[in-house]
Every structure is written in structure tokens, then in C-alpha cells.
Enzyme design. Structure first.
Site, PDB file in Angstrom:
ATOM      1  N   LYS A   1       0.703  -1.145   0.098  1.00 16.09           N
ATOM      2  CA  LYS A   1       0.072  -0.073   0.043  1.00 16.09           C
ATOM      3  C   LYS A   1       0.813   1.160   0.013  1.00 16.09           C
ATOM      4  O   LYS A   1       0.705   2.223  -0.809  1.00 16.09           O
ATOM      5  CB  LYS A   1      -1.107   0.080   1.190  1.00 16.09           C
ATOM      6  CG  LYS A   1      -1.673  -1.304   1.359  1.00 16.09           C
ATOM      7  CD  LYS A   1      -2.838  -1.154   2.368  1.00 16.09           C
ATOM      8  CE  LYS A   1      -2.336  -1.096   3.985  1.00 16.09           C
ATOM      9  NZ  LYS A   1      -1.303  -2.580   4.326  1.00 16.09           N
TER      10      LYS A   1
ATOM     11  N   ARG B   1      -8.914   0.309   9.490  1.00 14.34           N
ATOM     12  CA  ARG B   1      -8.539  -1.019   9.836  1.00 14.34           C
ATOM     13  C   ARG B   1      -9.388  -1.780  10.431  1.00 14.34           C
ATOM     14  O   ARG B   1      -9.279  -3.020  10.763  1.00 14.34           O
ATOM     15  CB  ARG B   1      -7.244  -0.750  10.616  1.00 14.34           C
ATOM     16  CG  ARG B   1      -5.924  -1.031   9.729  1.00 14.34           C
ATOM     17  CD  ARG B   1      -4.715  -0.935  10.798  1.00 14.34           C
ATOM     18  NE  ARG B   1      -3.630  -1.830  10.472  1.00 14.34           N
ATOM     19  CZ  ARG B   1      -2.631  -1.004   9.898  1.00 14.34           C
ATOM     20  NH1 ARG B   1      -2.609   0.236   9.360  1.00 14.34           N
ATOM     21  NH2 ARG B   1      -1.423  -1.479   9.574  1.00 14.34           N
TER      22      ARG B   1
ATOM     23  N   ARG C   1      12.056  -5.239   4.122  1.00 14.86           N
ATOM     24  CA  ARG C   1      11.756  -3.690   4.130  1.00 14.86           C
ATOM     25  C   ARG C   1      12.613  -2.922   4.821  1.00 14.86           C
ATOM     26  O   ARG C   1      12.922  -3.013   6.067  1.00 14.86           O
ATOM     27  CB  ARG C   1      10.255  -3.631   4.657  1.00 14.86           C
ATOM     28  CG  ARG C   1       9.832  -1.983   4.575  1.00 14.86           C
ATOM     29  CD  ARG C   1       8.370  -1.847   4.439  1.00 14.86           C
ATOM     30  NE  ARG C   1       7.938  -2.157   5.810  1.00 14.86           N
ATOM     31  CZ  ARG C   1       6.378  -2.204   5.926  1.00 14.86           C
ATOM     32  NH1 ARG C   1       5.847  -1.983   4.997  1.00 14.86           N
ATOM     33  NH2 ARG C   1       6.005  -2.428   7.038  1.00 14.86           N
TER      34      ARG C   1
ATOM     35  N   ARG D   1      11.958  -1.155  10.406  1.00 13.70           N
ATOM     36  CA  ARG D   1      11.077  -0.933  11.582  1.00 13.70           C
ATOM     37  C   ARG D   1      10.922  -1.867  12.567  1.00 13.70           C
ATOM     38  O   ARG D   1      11.132  -3.028  12.461  1.00 13.70           O
ATOM     39  CB  ARG D   1       9.542  -0.928  10.859  1.00 13.70           C
ATOM     40  CG  ARG D   1       9.341   0.383  10.161  1.00 13.70           C
ATOM     41  CD  ARG D   1       7.861   0.299   9.377  1.00 13.70           C
ATOM     42  NE  ARG D   1       6.938  -0.130   9.944  1.00 13.70           N
ATOM     43  CZ  ARG D   1       5.662  -0.424   9.245  1.00 13.70           C
ATOM     44  NH1 ARG D   1       5.432   0.250   8.058  1.00 13.70           N
ATOM     45  NH2 ARG D   1       4.772  -0.961  10.074  1.00 13.70           N
TER      46      ARG D   1
ATOM     47  N   ARG E   1       0.801  -9.059  13.634  1.00 13.56           N
ATOM     48  CA  ARG E   1       0.005  -8.016  12.684  1.00 13.56           C
ATOM     49  C   ARG E   1      -1.062  -8.565  11.738  1.00 13.56           C
ATOM     50  O   ARG E   1      -1.924  -8.442  11.424  1.00 13.56           O
ATOM     51  CB  ARG E   1       1.003  -7.288  12.074  1.00 13.56           C
ATOM     52  CG  ARG E   1       1.809  -6.184  13.165  1.00 13.56           C
ATOM     53  CD  ARG E   1       2.836  -5.714  12.740  1.00 13.56           C
ATOM     54  NE  ARG E   1       2.736  -4.920  11.040  1.00 13.56           N
ATOM     55  CZ  ARG E   1       3.973  -4.660  10.621  1.00 13.56           C
ATOM     56  NH1 ARG E   1       4.936  -5.259  10.767  1.00 13.56           N
ATOM     57  NH2 ARG E   1       3.867  -4.119   9.409  1.00 13.56           N
TER      58      ARG E   1
HETATM   59  P1  AMP Z   1       1.514   0.416   9.091  1.00 10.04           P
HETATM   60  O1  AMP Z   1       2.666   1.567   8.991  1.00 10.04           O
HETATM   61  O2  AMP Z   1       0.102   0.830   8.319  1.00 10.04           O
HETATM   62  O3  AMP Z   1       2.039  -0.909   8.907  1.00 10.04           O
HETATM   63  O4  AMP Z   1       1.006   0.788  10.743  1.00 10.04           O
HETATM   64  C1  AMP Z   1       1.879   0.263  11.740  1.00 10.04           C
HETATM   65  C2  AMP Z   1       1.195   0.182  12.990  1.00 10.04           C
HETATM   66  O5  AMP Z   1       0.531   1.300  13.308  1.00 10.04           O
HETATM   67  C3  AMP Z   1       0.268  -0.892  13.178  1.00 10.04           C
HETATM   68  O6  AMP Z   1       0.548  -2.229  13.196  1.00 10.04           O
HETATM   69  C4  AMP Z   1      -0.691  -0.315  14.432  1.00 10.04           C
HETATM   70  O7  AMP Z   1      -0.046  -0.834  15.381  1.00 10.04           O
HETATM   71  C5  AMP Z   1      -0.739   0.954  14.071  1.00 10.04           C
HETATM   72  N1  AMP Z   1      -1.735   1.585  13.071  1.00 10.04           N
HETATM   73  C6  AMP Z   1      -1.708   1.986  11.772  1.00 10.04           C
HETATM   74  N2  AMP Z   1      -2.801   2.325  11.471  1.00 10.04           N
HETATM   75  C7  AMP Z   1      -3.909   1.883  12.022  1.00 10.04           C
HETATM   76  C8  AMP Z   1      -5.175   2.330  12.261  1.00 10.04           C
HETATM   77  N3  AMP Z   1      -5.898   2.501  11.204  1.00 10.04           N
HETATM   78  N4  AMP Z   1      -5.708   1.843  13.289  1.00 10.04           N
HETATM   79  C9  AMP Z   1      -5.066   1.245  14.398  1.00 10.04           C
HETATM   80  N5  AMP Z   1      -3.817   1.050  14.391  1.00 10.04           N
HETATM   81  C10 AMP Z   1      -2.947   1.545  13.152  1.00 10.04           C
END
Ligand code: AMP
Length: 218
Positions: free
Chosen positions: A13, A89, A128, A161, A172
Site C-alpha cells: 500500500k 483497519r 523492508r 521498523r 499483525r
Molecule cells: P502500518 O505502517 O500501516 O503498517 O502501521 C503500523 C502500525 O501502526 C500498526 O501495526 C498499528 O499498530 C498502527 N496503526 C496504523 N494504522 C492504524 C489504524 N488505522 N488503526 C489502528 N492502528 C493503526
């Protein structure tokens, strides 16, 4: 144009949004990026939500929805449109997004479901690397930077990360399957779901999205 990017962690994404946001002149809003900025800045919200991110869980709905609401309010008048990445999410967030947009006279055009196999997403996440300075994304083998550990875009240092380790990735994935996957049906029910094969390379996914935008694919 308002597009929601849906898909498992590692579906690509952020890579897609990074590759196409300038071409489409659209706002790229990543809740993951917003959350990491709060944590990095050591803000009160950042301190409160760090534990959720580090454990691979989800930050509470009301916290992320407030972040999105603020971003949309601040930018709606420029009419550039949005590509939402990593939000919604949960089903509650999906309803909240509709409400936030409606309050600003806006609505989603479609949700792009980036369908990817578990094998592919695991390989992507473990390799990554992200630029500390500008957030550009790389991959040790799929998209290596020209100079090891250094960002091609701004010369910043690349890092892995903390939630891109095997154990947290598996958590996740199960959170995704339980809480995020049902949203696919939410958008299907609204007649707004488009699906692309995200096991292919980033450029193929970019082209598939452009075809949808040109009305050549349903
Ligand atoms: P991402 O960079 O999208 O993989 O997000 C990294 C982490 O941020 C996720 O594993 C969640 O802990 C948190 N996170 C990101 N977006 C959301 C969301 N829309 N709702 C809740 N937690 C989020």
C-alpha cells in the site's frame, strides 16, 4: 478522487501510494506514518500509543479517527483528493471515515483491495527498509537502494521498523485477518470494491490502478 487502499501489511500500500501520489496530485494519508511521527516526536499521544504499535496490535479507533479527521479538515478545501493507506483497519473506522468525509461534503470513490499471498507479504516485510529522514521505502532484494543503508531520495539513513520482526509480523497478520479483512465486505456491500493482484511487482500494481482510473477495468 478518494481512494482507500486495503490489504494485509506488506501488500504494498505504501509503495503504491509513494509511486503514484505525485502523478495523481493526491494527498497520501498513512495512519502508520502519522502514528510513527507521534511516537518519534515523543508527544503525549505518541507515548500513549507506542505499546500498541510495538506489540503489533491496533491503536484505539478514536485516536486514529481523530488524526484522520484533523488531516481531512485541514486539507478538504484544496480538493486534491486522498489516498488512505492503513486506514480504515476496523469496521468502526470504516464507518467513521464515511462520516468524516460526509461532514466535509466528500465520499469515497472506491476501495482498492490489494490481494497478496502470505508468502509474498512475509518476504516483503522482513526485507523492508525505510528512510529515517523522508520515509521512502526500500527492500533488501526487491528494491535495494543504490548505496547500502542510504536513501536514494534524500541520502538519509535506512532502518528496519521495530514491528517488522517475525514475531510481531505474525501478530499483525492475525490482527489483520480478524479485524481488517471484514472491511472488504463493507466496501463490497457499498459497490465500491476493486481488486488487484498485489503479488506482482510495484509497477504492475501501479498500472492496474491507472487502468481502473481510466475506466478500463472494473
Ligand atoms: P502500518 O505502517 O500501516 O503498517 O502501521 C503500523 C502500525 O501502526 C500498526 O501495526 C498499528 O499498530 C498502527 N496503526 C496504523 N494504522 C492504524 C489504524 N488505522 N488503526 C489502528 N492502528 C493503526
Amino acid at each position: 478522487m478518494i481512494i482507500v487502499l486495503l490489504g494485509a501489511p506488506g501488500a504494498g500500500k505504501g509503495t503504491l501510494a509513494g509511486a503514484i501520489k505525485d502523478e495523481l496530485a493526491i494527498h497520501h494519508i498513512s495512519t502508520g506514518d502519522l502514528i510513527r511521527a507521534e511516537i518519534k516526536g515523543g508527544t503525549a499521544i505518541g507515548l500513549e500509543i507506542k505499546r500498541y504499535v510495538e506489540s503489533g496490535g491496533l491503536v484505539p479507533d478514536e485516536v486514529v479517527t481523530r488524526m484522520i479527521e484533523a488531516k481531512v479538515k485541514a486539507t478538504a478545501s484544496d480538493k486534491k483528493g486522498y489516498m488512505f493507506d492503513g486506514f480504515p483497519r476496523t469496521s468502526a473506522q470504516a464507518s467513521d471515515l464515511d462520516k468524516v468525509l460526509a461532514a466535509n461534503g466528500l465520499s469515497i470513490d472506491f476501495a482498492l483491495y490489494m490481494e497478496a499471498s502470505l508468502e509474498v507479504v512475509l518476504q516483503r516485510l522482513t526485507g523492508r527498509r525505510v528512510c529515517k529522514k523522508c520515509g521512502a521505502l526500500f527492500h533488501l532484494t526487491n528494491m535495494p537502494s543504490r548505496k547500502e543503508g542510504i536513501c536514494d531520495v534524500c541520502g538519509g539513513e535506512l532502518y528496519q521498523r521495530t514491528d517488522d520482526n517475525k514475531e510481531t509480523i505474525m501478530k499483525r497478520m492475525s490482527v489483520y485477518n480478524e479485524q481488517t479483512r471484514p472491511i472488504i465486505d463493507f466496501y463490497k456491500g457499498q459497490g465500491k470494491l476493486k481488486t488487484v493482484n498485489a503479488d506482482t511487482g510495484a509497477d504492475d500494481v501501479r498500472k492496474a490502478l491507472l487502468q481502473i482510473l481510466n475506466g478500463k477495468k472494473s
